[in-house]
Design a protein around this motif. Structure first.
Motif: not given
Length: 548
Positions: A470-494
């Motif tokens: 498969p082909v991967r299109v990678v999107v990187r930013d230099n912002g504050r990032g995502i905390s470890e606590a929020n990484q597990a919920r990042i794709f949860d609705a709402f």
């Protein structure tokens, strides 16, 4: 929510297919039927040949006795006729041996029935008649034991000795087997048999058969034929043999019946028991019992195993979907409840205290109502987008990455969304996604980067491909990032950390649903260090035409 219907614990052990079971039963039935028919035919052949062998043995003895009696009365060198036929059976090295082998088969065409022979117009040869007179009493005694009709004819076919006295002096010269025997060739034939009034079914050993075995043996003295011995008898048949051995056959039949019963029970275990288990599983699914979410144990047949796994997978998917719907409904209710409560409170305050409020206070309350109404509008719009993404149907598509990424970067710069840098992959590299789907997903990631990283955030778009997978299109930013606590919920609705800035928490959920319909996905990649920005990857299959 489950992405596809399938058993969570698939059992891949080799099992017979259902068509194999039915084919095996059909082949077994065919083979048994064919074997039964073959057995009947072979057994009939054996019974006929057994009768032929017995008649040959009796005839050889009678022929030798007749030849011995004649030899004492005639000149061997001139008596009888010269043999003109070749011996039809293989002759051993010992020339004194002349074996006569049985040759009849049940499939041989029978000759017409014996007609009552007419008295001969030619008198029997004197020496033959005298020898026959000596043999007739013996033949009558032999017939009483062997049930065979025995006749001795002279070299012209006239009966000179018989197990039935009324046939003496008649001629059998018109019968084909007698003609060939008088030429020096042993002959066996099948003849049809007339039914007689005294015939009895099954119990009779010599009657109740439609054919008779007839054997004609030449009486040979060197190369001369002195006459022939003609024997006839009704052979044992398959039906009569079964009747004679009926008690043993009954016992065997009971054993076979038991074997068939055991085979039926085995077939019921192969198909019936798993089917009943499947019915029990479906009832458990309807009752939401835990056993309905597990495949049937030991389904034996492969199709039933697959069906049970599919039912367990379907039940799991329905359970996950139900949980998703409940969670989604609760989240929607929560998201709508807060702005609606705020609007209702502002309206009540304006209704009750509008006259005593200053213009600035009224404007502030109206601004709050307008902001909450706009938030509700955005929520409704995003929910509609999520519904469309969940119901999206995949169609064959193809989009080249380099032009799409350059256009996306130009659009972002024009709208002041972010500082976007593009690292395109190989020229002409494409993915199997519609252009609008990939553009929407990447734009969502770019706007998320600005929303969470501020005005000065930088975004990099890069393409990674090994040319095979498969082909991967990678999107990187230099912002504050995502905390470890929020990484597990990042794709949860709402789920969102930018609610005060208008975030609905549905953007990544919608992106995932859109990509899932085309066999693609969205992944959150680990960052090198805390606070160094977020990295997402859109993983999409290459078009079929691109694969080698």
């Amino acid at each position: 929510m489950a992405s596809a219907i399938g058993s969570p614990f698939p059992d891949r052990r080799a099992r017979p297919r259902l068509w194999m079971v039915f084919a095996a039963v059909g082949v077994a039935g065919f083979v048994l039927t064919l074997a039964g028919l073959s057995f009947v035919r072979v057994y009939d052949n054996q019974l006929i040949r057994q009768t032929e062998t017995e008649l040959i043995a009796q005839g050889a003895v009678v022929a030798e006795v007749y030849r011995s009696v004649l030899r004492q009365q005639v000149d061997p060198a001139h008596y009888g006729r010269v043999s003109t036929a070749r011996w039809p059976y293989p002759v051993p090295d010992d020339k004194r041996l002349r074996p006569i082998l049985p040759s009849l088969k049940a499939s041989d065409a029978p000759l017409p029935p014996d007609e009552t022979p007419e008295p001969s117009h030619l008198p029997a040869e004197r020496h033959a008649r005298e020898a026959g007179t000596l043999l007739s009493p013996m033949l009558e005694q032999v017939r009483a034991t062997t049930l065979a009709g025995i006749r001795v004819v002279d070299s012209e076919g006239v009966v000179v000795a018989s197990s039935s006295a009324e046939l003496l002096g008649t001629s059998l010269a018109d019968r084909p087997e007698v003609q060939r025997a008088l030429q020096g060739e042993p002959t066996s034939v099948l003849r049809r048999r007339y039914a007689e009034p005294e015939d009895t079914p099954l119990a009779s050993l010599s009657r109740d058969t439609g054919i008779r075995v007839s054997v004609a043996l030449p009486v040979l003295e060197g190369e001369r034929v002195w006459g022939a011995v003609v024997l006839a008898r009704t052979p044992m048949t398959f039906a009569k043999a079964m009747y004679a051995d009926r008690w043993n056959l009954t016992a065997t039949g009971l054993v076979l019946l038991g074997a068939v019963g055991l085979m039926s029970l085995a077939a019921a275990a192969l198909v019936g028991r798993p089917v009943r288990a499947l019915v029990k599983q479906t009832r458990a699914i309807a009752a939401s019992a835990p056993s309905g979410f597990e495949p049937v144990a030991r389904p034996v047949v492969a199709e039933l195993a697959e069906l049970s796994e599919a039912l367990a997978g379907m039940a799991t998917a329905l359970r996950d979907r139900n949980q998703y719907i409940r969670s989604f409904a609760a989240n929607v209710s929560h998201e709508f409840k807060t702005p609606l409560a705020s609007i209702q409170g502002a309206v009540e305050l304006l209704r009750d205290s509008a006259d005593v409020m200053s213009p600035e206070q009224r404007a502030r309350f109206l601004a709050n109502v307008d902001a909450d109404a706009r938030r509700l509008t955005r929520l409704v719009q995003r929910l509609l987008e999520l519904a469309r993404a969940d119901s999206m149907t995949a169609t064959p598509a193809r989009v080249e990455l380099a032009p799409l990424l350059e256009g996306l970067a130009t659009r972002a710069r024009a709208e002041g969304v972010a500082d976007v840098q593009v690292t395109p992959g190989p020229a002409g590299l494409a993915v199997a996604l519609p252009a609008e789907v990939l553009d929407d997903v990447l734009w969502q990631l770019v706007t998320n980067a600005r929303q969470h990283g501020g005005e000065g955030v930088r975004v990099g778009l890069a393409v990674e491909s090994d040319g095979a997978g498969p082909v991967r299109v990678v999107v990187r930013d230099n912002g504050r990032g995502i905390s470890e606590a929020n990484q597990a919920r990042i794709f949860d609705a709402f789920f969102t950390t930018a609610r005060e800035r208008g975030g609905t928490g549905l953007g990544l959920t919608i992106a995932q649903s859109m990509l899932r319909a085309f066999g693609a996905g969205l992944e959150l990649l680990p960052s090198q260090a805390q606070g160094t920005g977020a990295t997402f990857a859109v993983v999409a299959p290459a078009p079929v035409t691109q694969r080698k």
